[in-house]
Design an enzyme around this catalytic site. Structure first.
Site, PDB file in Angstrom:
ATOM      1  N   LYS A   1      -9.134  24.705  -4.574  1.00 28.26           N
ATOM      2  CA  LYS A   1     -10.160  23.950  -3.830  1.00 28.26           C
ATOM      3  C   LYS A   1      -9.848  23.943  -2.330  1.00 28.26           C
ATOM      4  O   LYS A   1     -10.709  24.201  -1.505  1.00 28.26           O
ATOM      5  CB  LYS A   1     -10.244  22.497  -4.341  1.00 28.26           C
ATOM      6  CG  LYS A   1     -10.535  22.373  -5.823  1.00 28.26           C
ATOM      7  CD  LYS A   1     -10.633  20.914  -6.268  1.00 28.26           C
ATOM      8  CE  LYS A   1      -9.332  20.147  -6.185  1.00 28.26           C
ATOM      9  NZ  LYS A   1      -8.255  20.637  -7.070  1.00 28.26           N
ATOM     10  N   ARG A  13     -13.860  12.150  -7.946  1.00 21.87           N
ATOM     11  CA  ARG A  13     -12.966  12.519  -9.036  1.00 21.87           C
ATOM     12  C   ARG A  13     -13.195  11.679 -10.284  1.00 21.87           C
ATOM     13  O   ARG A  13     -12.490  11.852 -11.272  1.00 21.87           O
ATOM     14  CB  ARG A  13     -11.527  12.278  -8.583  1.00 21.87           C
ATOM     15  CG  ARG A  13     -10.767  13.554  -8.319  1.00 21.87           C
ATOM     16  CD  ARG A  13      -9.514  13.145  -7.588  1.00 21.87           C
ATOM     17  NE  ARG A  13      -8.438  14.013  -7.898  1.00 21.87           N
ATOM     18  CZ  ARG A  13      -7.919  14.881  -7.020  1.00 21.87           C
ATOM     19  NH1 ARG A  13      -8.441  15.014  -5.834  1.00 21.87           N
ATOM     20  NH2 ARG A  13      -6.887  15.590  -7.356  1.00 21.87           N
ATOM     21  N   ARG A  44       3.378  27.006  -4.511  1.00 22.08           N
ATOM     22  CA  ARG A  44       2.729  26.505  -3.292  1.00 22.08           C
ATOM     23  C   ARG A  44       3.757  25.935  -2.302  1.00 22.08           C
ATOM     24  O   ARG A  44       4.677  25.205  -2.678  1.00 22.08           O
ATOM     25  CB  ARG A  44       1.727  25.398  -3.631  1.00 22.08           C
ATOM     26  CG  ARG A  44       1.210  24.698  -2.377  1.00 22.08           C
ATOM     27  CD  ARG A  44      -0.006  23.853  -2.591  1.00 22.08           C
ATOM     28  NE  ARG A  44       0.118  22.955  -3.711  1.00 22.08           N
ATOM     29  CZ  ARG A  44      -0.910  22.368  -4.302  1.00 22.08           C
ATOM     30  NH1 ARG A  44      -2.131  22.604  -3.864  1.00 22.08           N
ATOM     31  NH2 ARG A  44      -0.724  21.568  -5.310  1.00 22.08           N
ATOM     32  N   ARG A 100       5.260  20.015  -2.045  1.00 17.43           N
ATOM     33  CA  ARG A 100       4.698  18.668  -2.151  1.00 17.43           C
ATOM     34  C   ARG A 100       5.459  17.829  -3.182  1.00 17.43           C
ATOM     35  O   ARG A 100       5.897  18.356  -4.203  1.00 17.43           O
ATOM     36  CB  ARG A 100       3.221  18.764  -2.571  1.00 17.43           C
ATOM     37  CG  ARG A 100       2.283  18.747  -1.404  1.00 17.43           C
ATOM     38  CD  ARG A 100       0.868  19.052  -1.757  1.00 17.43           C
ATOM     39  NE  ARG A 100       0.331  18.373  -2.916  1.00 17.43           N
ATOM     40  CZ  ARG A 100      -0.907  18.534  -3.357  1.00 17.43           C
ATOM     41  NH1 ARG A 100      -1.730  19.341  -2.702  1.00 17.43           N
ATOM     42  NH2 ARG A 100      -1.338  17.905  -4.433  1.00 17.43           N
ATOM     43  N   ARG A 151      -0.988  15.266 -13.762  1.00 14.76           N
ATOM     44  CA  ARG A 151      -2.207  15.513 -12.954  1.00 14.76           C
ATOM     45  C   ARG A 151      -3.247  16.284 -13.768  1.00 14.76           C
ATOM     46  O   ARG A 151      -4.442  16.007 -13.687  1.00 14.76           O
ATOM     47  CB  ARG A 151      -1.851  16.292 -11.677  1.00 14.76           C
ATOM     48  CG  ARG A 151      -1.188  15.412 -10.625  1.00 14.76           C
ATOM     49  CD  ARG A 151      -0.426  16.214  -9.589  1.00 14.76           C
ATOM     50  NE  ARG A 151      -1.247  17.114  -8.829  1.00 14.76           N
ATOM     51  CZ  ARG A 151      -0.763  18.167  -8.153  1.00 14.76           C
ATOM     52  NH1 ARG A 151       0.535  18.419  -8.151  1.00 14.76           N
ATOM     53  NH2 ARG A 151      -1.580  18.934  -7.481  1.00 14.76           N
TER      54      ARG A 151
HETATM   55  P1  AP5 Z   1      -4.835  25.097  -3.434  1.00 11.43           P
HETATM   56  O1  AP5 Z   1      -5.970  25.707  -2.690  1.00 11.43           O
HETATM   57  O2  AP5 Z   1      -3.856  24.275  -2.683  1.00 11.43           O
HETATM   58  O3  AP5 Z   1      -5.388  24.322  -4.733  1.00 11.43           O
HETATM   59  P2  AP5 Z   1      -6.117  22.912  -4.879  1.00 11.43           P
HETATM   60  O4  AP5 Z   1      -7.172  23.066  -5.903  1.00 11.43           O
HETATM   61  O5  AP5 Z   1      -6.543  22.391  -3.536  1.00 11.43           O
HETATM   62  O6  AP5 Z   1      -4.925  22.082  -5.493  1.00 11.43           O
HETATM   63  P3  AP5 Z   1      -4.344  20.630  -5.259  1.00 11.43           P
HETATM   64  O7  AP5 Z   1      -3.076  20.589  -6.047  1.00 11.43           O
HETATM   65  O8  AP5 Z   1      -4.256  20.278  -3.798  1.00 11.43           O
HETATM   66  O9  AP5 Z   1      -5.392  19.738  -5.930  1.00 11.43           O
HETATM   67  P4  AP5 Z   1      -5.197  18.358  -6.509  1.00 11.43           P
HETATM   68  O10 AP5 Z   1      -6.603  18.024  -6.824  1.00 11.43           O
HETATM   69  O11 AP5 Z   1      -4.231  18.186  -7.596  1.00 11.43           O
HETATM   70  O12 AP5 Z   1      -4.466  17.547  -5.321  1.00 11.43           O
HETATM   71  P5  AP5 Z   1      -5.004  16.614  -4.139  1.00 11.43           P
HETATM   72  O13 AP5 Z   1      -4.209  16.904  -2.958  1.00 11.43           O
HETATM   73  O14 AP5 Z   1      -6.483  16.668  -4.050  1.00 11.43           O
HETATM   74  O15 AP5 Z   1      -4.061  26.307  -4.185  1.00 11.43           O
HETATM   75  C1  AP5 Z   1      -2.893  26.072  -4.951  1.00 11.43           C
HETATM   76  C2  AP5 Z   1      -1.881  27.214  -4.691  1.00 11.43           C
HETATM   77  O16 AP5 Z   1      -2.432  28.437  -5.197  1.00 11.43           O
HETATM   78  C3  AP5 Z   1      -1.601  27.491  -3.200  1.00 11.43           C
HETATM   79  O17 AP5 Z   1      -0.248  27.909  -3.068  1.00 11.43           O
HETATM   80  C4  AP5 Z   1      -2.542  28.638  -2.824  1.00 11.43           C
HETATM   81  O18 AP5 Z   1      -2.010  29.449  -1.788  1.00 11.43           O
HETATM   82  C5  AP5 Z   1      -2.599  29.412  -4.148  1.00 11.43           C
HETATM   83  N1  AP5 Z   1      -3.898  30.055  -4.387  1.00 11.43           N
HETATM   84  C6  AP5 Z   1      -5.133  29.566  -4.109  1.00 11.43           C
HETATM   85  N2  AP5 Z   1      -6.089  30.432  -4.499  1.00 11.43           N
HETATM   86  C7  AP5 Z   1      -5.430  31.490  -5.071  1.00 11.43           C
HETATM   87  C8  AP5 Z   1      -5.846  32.710  -5.672  1.00 11.43           C
HETATM   88  N3  AP5 Z   1      -7.143  33.029  -5.767  1.00 11.43           N
HETATM   89  N4  AP5 Z   1      -4.890  33.554  -6.156  1.00 11.43           N
HETATM   90  C9  AP5 Z   1      -3.566  33.258  -6.064  1.00 11.43           C
HETATM   91  N5  AP5 Z   1      -3.110  32.114  -5.479  1.00 11.43           N
HETATM   92  C10 AP5 Z   1      -4.027  31.235  -4.996  1.00 11.43           C
HETATM   93  O19 AP5 Z   1      -4.657  15.156  -4.703  1.00 11.43           O
HETATM   94  C11 AP5 Z   1      -3.326  14.704  -4.810  1.00 11.43           C
HETATM   95  C12 AP5 Z   1      -3.299  13.295  -5.390  1.00 11.43           C
HETATM   96  O20 AP5 Z   1      -4.004  12.380  -4.514  1.00 11.43           O
HETATM   97  C13 AP5 Z   1      -3.993  13.108  -6.748  1.00 11.43           C
HETATM   98  O21 AP5 Z   1      -3.136  13.449  -7.834  1.00 11.43           O
HETATM   99  C14 AP5 Z   1      -4.336  11.612  -6.727  1.00 11.43           C
HETATM  100  O22 AP5 Z   1      -3.213  10.832  -7.004  1.00 11.43           O
HETATM  101  C15 AP5 Z   1      -4.723  11.393  -5.271  1.00 11.43           C
HETATM  102  N6  AP5 Z   1      -6.172  11.582  -5.041  1.00 11.43           N
HETATM  103  C16 AP5 Z   1      -6.751  12.571  -4.297  1.00 11.43           C
HETATM  104  N7  AP5 Z   1      -8.077  12.433  -4.314  1.00 11.43           N
HETATM  105  C17 AP5 Z   1      -8.354  11.345  -5.072  1.00 11.43           C
HETATM  106  C18 AP5 Z   1      -9.573  10.719  -5.485  1.00 11.43           C
HETATM  107  N8  AP5 Z   1     -10.773  11.177  -5.099  1.00 11.43           N
HETATM  108  N9  AP5 Z   1      -9.481   9.645  -6.302  1.00 11.43           N
HETATM  109  C19 AP5 Z   1      -8.281   9.147  -6.675  1.00 11.43           C
HETATM  110  N10 AP5 Z   1      -7.094   9.699  -6.341  1.00 11.43           N
HETATM  111  C20 AP5 Z   1      -7.139  10.790  -5.532  1.00 11.43           C
END
Ligand code: AP5
Length: 213
Positions: free
Chosen positions: A13, A88, A127, A160, A171
């Site tokens: 994402k 979410r 990552r 992270r 997660r």
């Molecule tokens: P990346 O693009 O970083 O993936 P992502 O989908 O953004 O993954 P996240 O882990 O950031 O999502 P998440 O939803 O768990 O965490 P968030 O920070 O939102 O890609 C991942 C890796 O793969 C990278 O190394 C990238 O280079 C690689 N990659 C990408 N595309 C690729 C491809 N095509 N091929 C190969 N490699 C590739 O949330 C963290 C925490 O915050 C949550 O657990 C929760 O506690 C809290 N939180 C956040 N939002 C909310 C909400 N709305 N409500 C409640 N709690 C929330």
């Protein structure tokens, strides 16, 4: 244009959100990045959020909804934005709909990026993130030019806190229980576009851009 990026942790994402932000000149709003900045600054919100984030659970809806209302009211959002990590839960999705309705706006596209779980685990374990400029790398698929150093700002890259095996499992389970119902929610509203998240980021982006009018 208002775009929501849906998908499991590590689906890509953030990676696609940054590419969309550049192409369409819209802000990418990542709830994860906002929360991590609050944790780093040791604010009250950060202290509360950290308790949930380190367990792989969701921060309470009321906290997130309040935070996003403030962010979406900022000047840079007037022509639209890209939401990465929000909504979410169904409660967050309903709150977003009400916020937008009050301003005569609506969600244009919901991109559901689907990737098999074994690929997700590999992507997350590889990552490395820049805590300063938020650039994201991958030691297997997209390494920085110099080991553990950000290409853009020269800061040291970090793993992270929530990218360890136990928290990633939690997660994924949270995603399956609380967030995956949003796929049907947005399918019913006619805004959902299924995106195959396999392949290179450029290939996936080409597919996404081809789906946006
Ligand atoms: P990346 O693009 O970083 O993936 P992502 O989908 O953004 O993954 P996240 O882990 O950031 O999502 P998440 O939803 O768990 O965490 P968030 O920070 O939102 O890609 C991942 C890796 O793969 C990278 O190394 C990238 O280079 C690689 N990659 C990408 N595309 C690729 C491809 N095509 N091929 C190969 N490699 C590739 O949330 C963290 C925490 O915050 C949550 O657990 C929760 O506690 C809290 N939180 C956040 N939002 C909310 C909400 N709305 N409500 C409640 N709690 C929330």
């Amino acid at each position: 244009m208002i775009i929501i990026l849906l998908g499991a942790p590590g689906a890509g994402k953030g990676t696609q959100g940054k590419m969309l932000s550049e192409k369409y000149a819209l802000p990418e709003i990542s709830t994860g990045d906002i929360l991590r900045a609050e944790v780093k600054d040791n604010t009250d919100l950060g202290k509360e959020a950290e308790e949930y984030m380190k367990k792989g659970e969701l921060v309470p809806d009321a906290v997130i909804i309040g935070m996003m209302k403030n962010r979406m009211n900022c000047e840079d959002c007037k022509n639209g934005f890209i939401l990465d990590g929000f909504p979410r839960t169904v409660e967050q999705a309903d709150a977003l709909e009400n916020m937008l309705k009050n301003e005569g706006k609506n969600v244009d596209y919901v991109l559901n990026i689907a990737v098999p779980e074994e690929k997700i685990i590999r992507r997350i374990s590889g990552r490395r993130s820049c805590p300063e400029c938020k650039s994201v790398y991958n030691i297997y698929f997209n390494p920085p030019k110099e080991d553990a150093v950000c290409d853009h700002c020269g800061c040291s890259l970090v793993l992270r806190d929530d990218d360890n095996e136990e928290t990633v499992k939690s997660r994924l389970s949270t995603y399956n229980q609380k967030t995956s119902p949003l796929v049907d929610y947005y399918r019913k509203s006619g805004t959902l576009i299924e995106i195959d998240g396999n392949g290179t980021p450029d290939k996936i982006f080409e597919n996404i851009a081809g789906n946006l009018k």
